[in-house]
Design an enzyme around this catalytic site. Sequence first.
Site, PDB file in Angstrom:
ATOM      1  N   THR A   1      12.033  -9.655  -5.650  1.00  0.00           N
ATOM      2  CA  THR A   1      12.024 -10.799  -5.007  1.00  0.00           C
ATOM      3  C   THR A   1      13.290 -11.751  -4.799  1.00  0.00           C
ATOM      4  O   THR A   1      13.285 -12.132  -3.860  1.00  0.00           O
ATOM      5  CB  THR A   1      10.882 -11.749  -5.408  1.00  0.00           C
ATOM      6  OG1 THR A   1       9.521 -10.502  -5.287  1.00  0.00           O
ATOM      7  CG2 THR A   1      10.001 -12.545  -4.602  1.00  0.00           C
TER       8      THR A   1
ATOM      9  N   ASN B   1       5.162   5.089 -12.172  1.00  0.00           N
ATOM     10  CA  ASN B   1       4.418   3.611 -11.692  1.00  0.00           C
ATOM     11  C   ASN B   1       2.810   3.149 -12.212  1.00  0.00           C
ATOM     12  O   ASN B   1       2.351   4.984 -11.653  1.00  0.00           O
ATOM     13  CB  ASN B   1       4.619   3.088 -10.092  1.00  0.00           C
ATOM     14  CG  ASN B   1       3.911   1.591  -9.855  1.00  0.00           C
ATOM     15  OD1 ASN B   1       3.510   1.349 -10.530  1.00  0.00           O
ATOM     16  ND2 ASN B   1       4.185   1.885  -8.979  1.00  0.00           N
TER      17      ASN B   1
ATOM     18  N   GLY C   1       7.634 -13.217  -7.869  1.00  0.00           N
ATOM     19  CA  GLY C   1       8.860 -14.051  -7.478  1.00  0.00           C
ATOM     20  C   GLY C   1       8.097 -16.044  -8.295  1.00  0.00           C
ATOM     21  O   GLY C   1       7.958 -14.901  -9.782  1.00  0.00           O
TER      22      GLY C   1
ATOM     23  N   SER D   1       0.907  -0.786  -9.619  1.00  0.00           N
ATOM     24  CA  SER D   1       0.893  -1.782  -8.349  1.00  0.00           C
ATOM     25  C   SER D   1      -0.355  -1.795  -8.158  1.00  0.00           C
ATOM     26  O   SER D   1      -1.464  -1.591  -7.912  1.00  0.00           O
ATOM     27  CB  SER D   1       1.194  -1.096  -7.394  1.00  0.00           C
ATOM     28  OG  SER D   1       2.849  -1.173  -7.938  1.00  0.00           O
TER      29      SER D   1
ATOM     30  N   GLY E   1      10.010 -12.086 -11.453  1.00  0.00           N
ATOM     31  CA  GLY E   1       9.624 -13.811 -11.207  1.00  0.00           C
ATOM     32  C   GLY E   1      11.081 -14.215 -12.324  1.00  0.00           C
ATOM     33  O   GLY E   1      11.392 -15.217 -11.975  1.00  0.00           O
TER      34      GLY E   1
ATOM     35  N   GLY F   1       1.024  -1.286  -0.094  1.00  0.00           N
ATOM     36  CA  GLY F   1      -0.186   0.013   0.231  1.00  0.00           C
ATOM     37  C   GLY F   1       1.252   1.281   0.008  1.00  0.00           C
ATOM     38  O   GLY F   1       0.021   2.537   0.947  1.00  0.00           O
ATOM     39  N   PHE F   2       2.143   1.588  -0.553  1.00  0.00           N
ATOM     40  CA  PHE F   2       3.322   2.315  -1.173  1.00  0.00           C
ATOM     41  C   PHE F   2       3.451   3.398   0.370  1.00  0.00           C
ATOM     42  O   PHE F   2       2.821   4.040   0.750  1.00  0.00           O
ATOM     43  CB  PHE F   2       2.466   3.321  -1.629  1.00  0.00           C
ATOM     44  CG  PHE F   2       2.250   3.053  -2.769  1.00  0.00           C
ATOM     45  CD1 PHE F   2       3.684   2.380  -4.017  1.00  0.00           C
ATOM     46  CD2 PHE F   2       0.925   3.112  -3.513  1.00  0.00           C
ATOM     47  CE1 PHE F   2       2.964   2.169  -5.195  1.00  0.00           C
ATOM     48  CE2 PHE F   2       0.716   2.614  -5.098  1.00  0.00           C
ATOM     49  CZ  PHE F   2       1.786   2.237  -5.947  1.00  0.00           C
TER      50      PHE F   2
END
Length: 326
Positions: free
Chosen positions: A307, A172, A256, A175, A285, A121-122
Amino acid sequence: MTAALATLYRVFYDGVLSRLPEPRAVSLGQTALRVLPLDRLPIFRREDPRLATTLGGVRLPNPLILAAQYYDTAILRRAMGLGFGAVTAKSITRHARPGHPEPNLARVRTAAGPGLINCNGFKNPGLEAFARDVARLPHRVPLIVSVAGESPEDCVELVRRLGPYGDLVEFNISSPNTRLVYAWNEKPQELRALFETVRRVTTKPVIVKISPDFADINEAHIIPAILEAGIGIVNYGNTRRVDDPRLSQGFGGLSGPEIFTATLDNLRRTRHKFGSQLDIIATGGVDSPEKAEALLREGANAVGYFTGFITRGPMLARLILERLLA
Ligand SMILES: Cc1cc2nc3c(=O)[nH]c(=O)nc-3n(C[C@H](O)[C@H](O)[C@H](O)COP(=O)(O)O)c2cc1C
């Protein structure tokens, strides 16, 4: 030696980090990153002019980018010495945000390997506080500043104010865990005008970070609008929106290895459709040298990951760079 350290880190991740409650693991990991002078150790880096690439005319010493998540400049400074060709700061909003309440991070482990689901949530200190900190950050490698605006005025103000501190500016719109930026994808016509305005308020190259959840809209509307606005770079992409009852919001963004196939497919189609007029950062990923190499082979100008940095550790960049050189 690097391979041995990578194996040790895996044991540490599997045996310790992935067993701690998520908030404690995050706090331990971030404290270690802040405090340990890992950026002084050459073992994490591989410098070779053959690895250099450019994005929007900016030279990166290699094509690996730490994707957006950290706003703490102590961490960004360390990350700049950990083998990346560029480092992205967290998306900054006009006003400080506490982020979504906990639980806002959950682990996933599938046959593809370990991943994360977040509804962060930033959480960030807001424009003024971040601008003060980032102004003092030396750029050992290029810094990408990232902005997340709710209204056109926010976006313009954020890009205008933070542009001077980045070598590139990432916008952005992808998100998934707040309506804040994700909703832009429902308004591709408004986005067109916004891209043009944003382009005008900074002299720095602009990247638009787009979502893997909107492949059709991206390719039919958003990327053409990006190109028409004179913005030549996309970062494809962000996390994939998934439901997860463990999180405070009941859903979040999956990152991921489970999203890697989509990253590769999105890159292939985009490169095929738009050719060399577009610089593409492929993100999502990457947690092994093979995956990074596959994306670069399919035409990515650079590869982003976050990730993999957590699950495979700070040696991953060096391992990827060794493979690219080989
Ligand atoms: C905890 C967390 C916070 C993130 N925060 C941001 C952010 O502020 N801005 C952004 O553009 N992406 C953000 N991301 C997305 C990552 O930058 C990246 O695009 C995504 O995780 C997919 O790449 P990966 O599979 O290598 O992690 C975040 C991801 C995670 C896991």
